[in-house]
Design a protein around this motif. Sequence first.
Motif, PDB file in Angstrom:
ATOM      1  N   GLU A 196     -30.959 -70.699-132.762  1.00  0.00           N
ATOM      2  CA  GLU A 196     -30.588 -71.216-131.574  1.00  0.00           C
ATOM      3  C   GLU A 196     -29.354 -71.678-131.393  1.00  0.00           C
ATOM      4  O   GLU A 196     -28.488 -72.299-132.233  1.00  0.00           O
ATOM      5  CB  GLU A 196     -31.648 -72.495-131.424  1.00  0.00           C
ATOM      6  N   ALA A 226     -30.649 -64.191-131.546  1.00  0.00           N
ATOM      7  CA  ALA A 226     -30.215 -65.192-130.748  1.00  0.00           C
ATOM      8  C   ALA A 226     -31.195 -65.660-129.804  1.00  0.00           C
ATOM      9  O   ALA A 226     -32.161 -65.017-129.041  1.00  0.00           O
ATOM     10  CB  ALA A 226     -29.019 -64.762-129.796  1.00  0.00           C
ATOM     11  N   LEU A 227     -31.464 -66.935-129.877  1.00  0.00           N
ATOM     12  CA  LEU A 227     -32.198 -67.599-128.884  1.00  0.00           C
ATOM     13  C   LEU A 227     -31.324 -68.568-128.176  1.00  0.00           C
ATOM     14  O   LEU A 227     -31.104 -69.819-128.660  1.00  0.00           O
ATOM     15  CB  LEU A 227     -33.487 -68.401-129.639  1.00  0.00           C
ATOM     16  N   THR A 229     -30.211 -71.470-125.565  1.00  0.00           N
ATOM     17  CA  THR A 229     -31.131 -72.481-124.800  1.00  0.00           C
ATOM     18  C   THR A 229     -30.069 -73.667-124.696  1.00  0.00           C
ATOM     19  O   THR A 229     -29.132 -73.956-125.480  1.00  0.00           O
ATOM     20  CB  THR A 229     -32.290 -73.017-125.837  1.00  0.00           C
ATOM     21  N   ASP A 230     -30.373 -74.591-123.858  1.00  0.00           N
ATOM     22  CA  ASP A 230     -29.611 -75.794-123.565  1.00  0.00           C
ATOM     23  C   ASP A 230     -30.459 -77.196-124.575  1.00  0.00           C
ATOM     24  O   ASP A 230     -29.832 -78.130-124.281  1.00  0.00           O
ATOM     25  CB  ASP A 230     -29.780 -76.089-122.233  1.00  0.00           C
ATOM     26  N   ARG A 231     -31.316 -76.640-125.325  1.00  0.00           N
ATOM     27  CA  ARG A 231     -31.807 -77.811-126.129  1.00  0.00           C
ATOM     28  C   ARG A 231     -30.568 -78.036-127.419  1.00  0.00           C
ATOM     29  O   ARG A 231     -30.974 -79.103-128.059  1.00  0.00           O
ATOM     30  CB  ARG A 231     -33.057 -77.197-126.985  1.00  0.00           C
ATOM     31  N   ILE A 232     -29.691 -77.190-127.562  1.00  0.00           N
ATOM     32  CA  ILE A 232     -28.793 -77.268-128.360  1.00  0.00           C
ATOM     33  C   ILE A 232     -27.481 -76.974-127.775  1.00  0.00           C
ATOM     34  O   ILE A 232     -27.655 -76.146-126.857  1.00  0.00           O
ATOM     35  CB  ILE A 232     -29.059 -76.432-129.605  1.00  0.00           C
ATOM     36  N   GLY A 233     -26.467 -77.287-128.253  1.00  0.00           N
ATOM     37  CA  GLY A 233     -25.048 -77.055-127.399  1.00  0.00           C
ATOM     38  C   GLY A 233     -23.878 -77.531-128.070  1.00  0.00           C
ATOM     39  O   GLY A 233     -23.731 -77.421-129.281  1.00  0.00           O
ATOM     40  N   VAL A 234     -23.130 -78.428-127.424  1.00  0.00           N
ATOM     41  CA  VAL A 234     -21.624 -78.404-127.740  1.00  0.00           C
ATOM     42  C   VAL A 234     -21.607 -79.987-127.648  1.00  0.00           C
ATOM     43  O   VAL A 234     -21.969 -80.745-126.883  1.00  0.00           O
ATOM     44  CB  VAL A 234     -20.597 -77.950-126.850  1.00  0.00           C
ATOM     45  N   MET A 235     -21.038 -80.700-128.949  1.00  0.00           N
ATOM     46  CA  MET A 235     -20.832 -82.068-128.894  1.00  0.00           C
ATOM     47  C   MET A 235     -19.459 -82.411-128.840  1.00  0.00           C
ATOM     48  O   MET A 235     -18.547 -81.427-129.233  1.00  0.00           O
ATOM     49  CB  MET A 235     -21.444 -82.424-130.344  1.00  0.00           C
ATOM     50  N   HIS A 244     -22.708 -76.734-131.765  1.00  0.00           N
ATOM     51  CA  HIS A 244     -23.808 -76.703-132.790  1.00  0.00           C
ATOM     52  C   HIS A 244     -24.972 -75.707-132.666  1.00  0.00           C
ATOM     53  O   HIS A 244     -25.250 -75.304-131.690  1.00  0.00           O
ATOM     54  CB  HIS A 244     -24.547 -78.319-132.798  1.00  0.00           C
TER      55      HIS A 244
END
Lengths: 289, 274
Positions: A196, A226-227, A229-235, A244
Amino acid sequence: MPGAHLKWGWAWPANRRVMYNRASADLKGNPWSERKRWVWWDPTFVNPPDPKTAKPVPRGKWVGYDVPDFGATKAPDAQPKPDGIALDALSGTQPFIMRADGRGWLFVPAGLVDGPLPTHYEPHESPIQNPLYKQQTSPVHKVWAPGKPYNQLAVVGDPKFPYVISTYRLTEHYLAGAMSRWLPWLAELQPELFIELGKGLAQEKGIKNLDWVVVSSPRGHIRAKALVTDRIGVMNVGGKRIHHVGMPWHWGWMGLSTGDVVNDLTAWVGDPNVSIHEGKAFVCNVEKA
Amino acid sequence: MPEAMGFFTDTTVCIGCKACEVACKEWNQLPAENGGVGTLSGDSYDNTRRLDGIHWRHVRFIEQFKGPYDGRWLMMSDVCKHCVQAGCLEVCPTGAIIRTEFDTVVIQSDVCNGCRACIAACPFGVIDINPVSGTAQKCTLCYDRLKVGLEPACSKACPTDSIQFGPITELRQRAQKRVEQLRAQGTKADLYGADPKGPLGGLNSFYLLVDKPEVYGLPAKPQLPTRNLSKSAGFSVASAAVLGVLALVGLRKHWMDDMGGPGGGGGGGGGGQN
């Protein structure tokens, strides 16, 4: 309850998110801090009669954002019963209900190799310096096979491995998946290994949803789909933008559903007390395959 | 006769574990697609994608995000709605689809001839052919379990009570309370299919949703195939009348030709020629 979580997921038991959360209130049951109020005593709360005995229950209840981890109607001034057992043997000011004396123990006579106060250490592999103080990682954490080729560890901020990766499980598979990947009913629900990653990183790397991706760490590299998604992203961490990514680790080369072994990436590093593998946070690189 | 029984699915507490899907398949001995060997769908955690003859429960995953970490992940366990006015039951030509004593809708596999009329008639796309039996299949609301006083496998397996089973009247009250609780917390919440005066006479499997039904793949206004019955019946009568008039004209011409023509030729074929 809203405030304690993002309205998905469930925590055992009772969907309670912080253990011993009566301790978030002072002896009288008021929040220690207005900004960090979590669970507190509402003395005006009107309770329904006891469902078993039908006797009236005095006013007052623990309320707040989380499910109280205490007798719901046990008042802060409640006295322990001399012959009581379990919660009855504790007073209204003893939040640590799983301990015989109801107290949180800062020091223990044996067992723990660190403590007594909680602190923040960075994982062994991290893209940043510990922002809290100069001690980067736990001074007593375990490193197995130090220096071996299969346990090379990235230095802090290693530009070759700029992303943070977490590994985790899915509800459909069990442990490393050795059993559940053979079960048709489970294999069809999560049929392939995936990574993800956020839309920002995907765009930067030219990766589209379902593209094959190579994920590498100092220990090795694997392939996954690859999945995006916006559930995970940049911090934003210490002024740095850090991507991440996340991978479930149930796959292997046998079964109905096969895929690369994610533990080929993880560092052989563990926590000081119970040696739990540091697979939740380490560093990696991601490239389109 | 026992009470009307059904499901109330509170989507706000669904965690997307798919235990319902697996419990359903295990109890009903439904095969996995392609023996369990599949490919990643790429649509969030949903690799089932739809309800069909071998998937009688399906957990939807809906990602509503404005940007990284900014949004919500909706999950919903979908199933046959057991409509009070069921389109599948209306169109089944063999009487394979029955309404049970629990007011649920069941396809009897041994009576079904696989004609697929019910597949097109269902407003929710629930039914499909099970390739093993060759017949149309869907959720039976565990009719066999209900018969012996057990609750359906899916609701039994649901760890968060997102799927609740019980008498419909009681479930409706419980659902209404939950809606009020959520609204008091500032969450938008609506029931779908709980109104017996609503579409299809109410659904015996109804839902609590926090967004529009279309977001969950549910039609806003589900309709029965019989909605077109009066229109199409009128059309049939009108076309019959037109054809009748044409036939009379044709017969008259045929008769006139016979009178004045050279005779001979098979008269029996005349109707077809005209």
